[in-house]
Each structure stands twice: as C-alpha cells, then as structure tokens.
Scaffold this motif. Structure first.
Motif, PDB file in Angstrom:
ATOM      1  N   LEU A  50      10.652   2.355  -1.393  1.00 47.54           N
ATOM      2  CA  LEU A  50       9.213   2.578  -1.501  1.00 47.54           C
ATOM      3  C   LEU A  50       8.863   4.005  -1.898  1.00 47.54           C
ATOM      4  O   LEU A  50       7.778   4.257  -2.404  1.00 47.54           O
ATOM      5  CB  LEU A  50       8.517   2.240  -0.179  1.00 47.54           C
ATOM      6  N   GLY A  51       9.767   4.956  -1.637  1.00 47.33           N
ATOM      7  CA  GLY A  51       9.500   6.350  -1.962  1.00 47.33           C
ATOM      8  C   GLY A  51       9.068   7.195  -0.776  1.00 47.33           C
ATOM      9  O   GLY A  51       8.544   8.300  -0.947  1.00 47.33           O
ATOM     10  N   VAL A  52       9.275   6.700   0.432  1.00 47.65           N
ATOM     11  CA  VAL A  52       8.907   7.427   1.646  1.00 47.65           C
ATOM     12  C   VAL A  52       9.756   8.688   1.759  1.00 47.65           C
ATOM     13  O   VAL A  52      10.969   8.649   1.569  1.00 47.65           O
ATOM     14  CB  VAL A  52       9.081   6.523   2.890  1.00 47.65           C
ATOM     15  N   LYS A  53       9.098   9.799   2.072  1.00 48.23           N
ATOM     16  CA  LYS A  53       9.776  11.099   2.106  1.00 48.23           C
ATOM     17  C   LYS A  53      10.663  11.278   3.331  1.00 48.23           C
ATOM     18  O   LYS A  53      11.753  11.828   3.244  1.00 48.23           O
ATOM     19  CB  LYS A  53       8.750  12.223   2.062  1.00 48.23           C
ATOM     20  N   GLU A  54      10.183  10.842   4.488  1.00 45.95           N
ATOM     21  CA  GLU A  54      10.888  11.134   5.736  1.00 45.95           C
ATOM     22  C   GLU A  54      10.614  10.046   6.756  1.00 45.95           C
ATOM     23  O   GLU A  54       9.538   9.451   6.767  1.00 45.95           O
ATOM     24  CB  GLU A  54      10.406  12.483   6.282  1.00 45.95           C
ATOM     25  N   THR A 108       0.831  -1.206   0.000  1.00 50.59           N
ATOM     26  CA  THR A 108       0.000   0.000   0.000  1.00 50.59           C
ATOM     27  C   THR A 108       0.862   1.251   0.000  1.00 50.59           C
ATOM     28  O   THR A 108       0.592   2.209  -0.732  1.00 50.59           O
ATOM     29  CB  THR A 108      -0.944   0.001   1.221  1.00 50.59           C
ATOM     30  N   ILE A 109       1.910   1.258   0.817  1.00 49.98           N
ATOM     31  CA  ILE A 109       2.813   2.410   0.876  1.00 49.98           C
ATOM     32  C   ILE A 109       3.466   2.646  -0.483  1.00 49.98           C
ATOM     33  O   ILE A 109       3.543   3.777  -0.959  1.00 49.98           O
ATOM     34  CB  ILE A 109       3.860   2.218   1.986  1.00 49.98           C
ATOM     35  N   ALA A 110       3.913   1.583  -1.123  1.00 51.90           N
ATOM     36  CA  ALA A 110       4.515   1.719  -2.454  1.00 51.90           C
ATOM     37  C   ALA A 110       3.511   2.300  -3.439  1.00 51.90           C
ATOM     38  O   ALA A 110       3.853   3.176  -4.249  1.00 51.90           O
ATOM     39  CB  ALA A 110       5.022   0.364  -2.944  1.00 51.90           C
ATOM     40  N   LYS A 111       2.275   1.843  -3.376  1.00 51.60           N
ATOM     41  CA  LYS A 111       1.236   2.347  -4.273  1.00 51.60           C
ATOM     42  C   LYS A 111       0.974   3.824  -4.017  1.00 51.60           C
ATOM     43  O   LYS A 111       0.876   4.610  -4.954  1.00 51.60           O
ATOM     44  CB  LYS A 111      -0.048   1.535  -4.074  1.00 51.60           C
TER      45      LYS A 111
END
Length: 101
Positions: A86-90, A38-41
């Motif tokens: 995953l692309g998490v910002k922070e 879900t986080i990746a999406k």
C-alpha cells in the motif's frame, strides 16, 4: 464563476491538503480490511501514512498446533508485506496481547 474551493482545499480530497495520516487499529490486517482502498489512495497521492497496531494478533487460529508466538510471527510478516504494497511508511506496534487491551 463557481464557488468551488481550490483543488488543494477540496474536503473531498484530503490527501491534497494533509501530508500525513495516522491509522490506529486493534489488530494486524484491520487497516487493510477496513480502509485499504483509502490508504492506498492516500499513499499514491503522496500522503505519508503510519500505522499504530494496538495488539499482536496472537489469537484467532483453529489450528491446535499453532502457538501464539507462531501466529504473531506470521501476522507481523503479513502486516509488513501488506503495508509495503500500500505504501505505508511505518508500522508502530504497541504489542498488547489480543483480548488483554
């Protein structure tokens, strides 16, 4: 004519409506294990995702030569790399020891 909501209001696609998400977990890697897909999406669709990690992940090794400090360093690095994929910002780390929160 259908009663479908506009695409940007579809509750099945919250990443189209919500631009930011906060993922709060107890330990490093909990987010990826529990909701990584879900986080990746979300990230892939442009949602800004921030993690809050409550504990350091300082426990949980059967290696008798492993210290809590070594475990924290390893898990922190692994968490940074996984979040980046995953692309998490922070990542916000609260820094509590495992079992003491």
């Amino acid at each position: 004519m259908t009663n479908q909501p506009p695409e940007n209001e579809d509750p099945a696609k919250p990443w189209l409506t919500y631009k930011r998400a906060l993922v709060i977990v107890a330990h490093p890697d909990d987010a990826e294990i529990g909701t990584g897909g879900t986080i990746a999406k979300w990230c892939n669709k442009g949602t800004e995702v921030v993690y809050v990690l409550a504990t350091t992940g300082s426990s949980g090794s059967n290696d008798l030569s492993m210290t809590s400090k070594k475990i924290v360093n390893i898990r922190s690095k692994e968490q940074d790399e996984a979040a980046k994929v995953l692309g998490v910002k922070e990542i916000i780390e609260l820094g509590y020891k495992d079992g003491e929160l």
